[in-house]
Design a protein around this motif. Structure first.
Motif, short mmCIF file in Angstrom:
data_model
loop_
_atom_site.label_atom_id
_atom_site.label_comp_id
_atom_site.label_asym_id
_atom_site.label_seq_id
_atom_site.Cartn_x
_atom_site.Cartn_y
_atom_site.Cartn_z
N MET A 91 -1.29 -7.48 8.91
CA MET A 91 -1.69 -6.23 7.98
C MET A 91 -0.51 -5.49 7.32
SD MET A 91 -4.63 -3.46 7.64
CE MET A 91 -3.11 -2.11 8.16
N VAL A 92 0.37 -4.80 8.10
CA VAL A 92 1.59 -4.13 7.67
C VAL A 92 2.49 -4.76 6.71
CG1 VAL A 92 3.21 -2.52 8.36
CG2 VAL A 92 1.19 -2.09 9.31
N PRO A 93 2.79 -5.96 7.18
CA PRO A 93 3.84 -6.90 6.58
C PRO A 93 3.22 -7.32 5.19
CG PRO A 93 4.02 -7.48 8.67
CD PRO A 93 2.83 -6.61 8.51
N VAL A 94 1.99 -7.79 5.26
CA VAL A 94 1.17 -8.34 4.01
C VAL A 94 0.99 -7.16 3.03
CG1 VAL A 94 -0.85 -9.43 3.18
CG2 VAL A 94 0.29 -10.15 5.03
N PHE A 95 0.55 -6.24 3.23
CA PHE A 95 0.17 -5.08 2.36
C PHE A 95 1.64 -4.33 1.92
CE2 PHE A 95 -3.99 -5.71 3.79
CZ PHE A 95 -4.74 -5.74 2.59
N GLY A 96 2.49 -4.44 2.94
CA GLY A 96 3.89 -3.92 2.60
C GLY A 96 4.51 -4.86 1.38
N LEU A 97 4.59 -6.09 1.74
CA LEU A 97 5.00 -7.01 0.78
C LEU A 97 3.98 -6.75 -0.71
CD1 LEU A 97 6.65 -9.39 0.11
CD2 LEU A 97 4.92 -11.04 0.96
N LEU A 98 2.85 -6.84 -0.44
CA LEU A 98 2.28 -6.59 -1.70
C LEU A 98 2.44 -5.38 -2.63
CD1 LEU A 98 -1.53 -6.97 -2.32
CD2 LEU A 98 -0.73 -4.83 -2.80
N MET A 157 5.93 -4.02 -7.57
CA MET A 157 6.53 -3.12 -8.30
C MET A 157 7.22 -3.17 -9.59
SD MET A 157 5.93 0.16 -7.32
CE MET A 157 5.04 0.67 -6.20
N PRO A 158 8.06 -4.27 -9.75
CA PRO A 158 8.48 -4.70 -11.08
C PRO A 158 7.45 -4.99 -12.15
CG PRO A 158 9.60 -6.03 -9.15
CD PRO A 158 8.39 -5.17 -8.62
N ASP A 159 6.49 -5.59 -11.92
CA ASP A 159 5.28 -5.74 -12.95
C ASP A 159 4.69 -4.32 -13.32
OD1 ASP A 159 5.75 -8.28 -12.87
OD2 ASP A 159 4.05 -9.02 -11.46
N LEU A 160 4.45 -3.58 -12.14
CA LEU A 160 3.77 -2.32 -12.46
C LEU A 160 4.69 -1.35 -13.30
CD1 LEU A 160 1.56 -0.27 -11.99
CD2 LEU A 160 2.58 0.58 -9.92
N LEU A 161 5.96 -1.46 -12.98
CA LEU A 161 7.03 -0.54 -13.78
C LEU A 161 7.06 -1.38 -15.17
CD1 LEU A 161 9.69 -0.21 -11.11
CD2 LEU A 161 8.20 1.59 -11.80
N GLY A 217 -4.98 1.60 -21.03
CA GLY A 217 -4.89 1.93 -19.66
C GLY A 217 -4.80 1.11 -18.67
N VAL A 218 -4.61 -0.04 -18.91
CA VAL A 218 -4.40 -1.07 -17.71
C VAL A 218 -3.40 -0.90 -16.87
CG1 VAL A 218 -4.07 -3.46 -17.57
CG2 VAL A 218 -5.53 -2.90 -19.38
N PHE A 219 -2.44 -0.14 -17.37
CA PHE A 219 -1.26 0.33 -16.45
C PHE A 219 -1.95 1.32 -15.15
CE2 PHE A 219 -1.42 3.27 -19.73
CZ PHE A 219 -0.90 4.45 -19.32
N LEU A 220 -2.89 2.08 -15.71
CA LEU A 220 -3.43 2.84 -14.75
C LEU A 220 -4.12 2.09 -13.71
CD1 LEU A 220 -4.52 5.88 -16.94
CD2 LEU A 220 -2.53 5.71 -15.33
N VAL A 221 -4.92 0.94 -14.05
CA VAL A 221 -5.58 0.13 -12.97
C VAL A 221 -4.65 -0.59 -12.22
CG1 VAL A 221 -7.31 -1.76 -13.08
CG2 VAL A 221 -7.62 -0.03 -14.96
N LYS A 222 -3.68 -1.00 -12.94
CA LYS A 222 -2.49 -1.76 -11.97
C LYS A 222 -2.09 -0.92 -10.88
CE LYS A 222 -1.55 -5.63 -15.27
NZ LYS A 222 -0.33 -5.92 -16.07
N THR A 223 -2.07 0.41 -11.05
CA THR A 223 -1.29 1.29 -10.20
C THR A 223 -2.11 1.28 -9.07
OG1 THR A 223 -0.57 2.59 -11.97
CG2 THR A 223 -0.64 3.51 -10.05
N THR A 224 -3.46 0.84 -9.14
CA THR A 224 -4.10 0.90 -7.78
C THR A 224 -3.83 -0.17 -6.77
OG1 THR A 224 -6.09 -0.27 -8.87
CG2 THR A 224 -6.25 2.16 -8.90
#
Length: 138
Positions: free
Chosen positions: A74-81, A86-90, A107-114
């Motif tokens: 869980m920690v590695p998979v969600f850490g990788l996620l 981040m590049p797509d989010l930025l 506001g799609v960028f806000l949804v993608k932040t989640t």
């Protein structure tokens, strides 16, 4: 979300009209609800288990298996996620990404932040479960 979907149905079938912003609002609400419910589901032990062998193993097996799964998977998979998103989010934030439909809600960028936020919350929830395993599922 329910009200938005009800409004969409009434507008579509009762008045033969559409409202793109309302459709986007329902989709955004569903996406945020779904992604942000993952840490809560983990906390309440609502995840799906395939228990084939554990019935025959000692009672202490399940907490150890959960701890190993949390640390190794869980920690590695969600850490990788969170890290890989981040590049797509930025980029999404830099252009203040909006709806793909003409006249849609921004506001799609806000949804993608989640998405990475939920990954971080999952890691924190996993650590909390490791630190206090007796409190899991209450």
């Amino acid at each position: 979300m329910t009200g938005a979907v009800l409004g969409i149905v009434i507008l579509r079938f009762g008045f033969d009209t559409g409202f793109i912003q309302l459709q986007n609002l329902a989709a955004y609400a569903f996406a945020v609800l779904l992604i942000m419910s993952l840490p809560y589901c983990l906390r309440r032990s609502g995840h799906v288990r395939v228990e084939v062998l554990s019935e025959r193993l000692p009672a202490g097996y399940l907490p150890i298996a959960d701890s190993v799964a949390l640390l190794l998977f869980m920690v590695p998979v969600f850490g990788l996620l969170a890290w890989a998103w981040m590049p797509d989010l930025l980029y999404s934030w830099s252009i203040r990404e909006g709806s793909v439909e003409t006249g849609g809600l921004g506001g799609v960028f806000l949804v993608k932040t989640t998405i990475p936020l939920s990954g971080v919350f999952m890691i924190l929830q996993g650590i909390a479960l490791l630190l206090d395993p007796e409190d899991a599922g209450t």
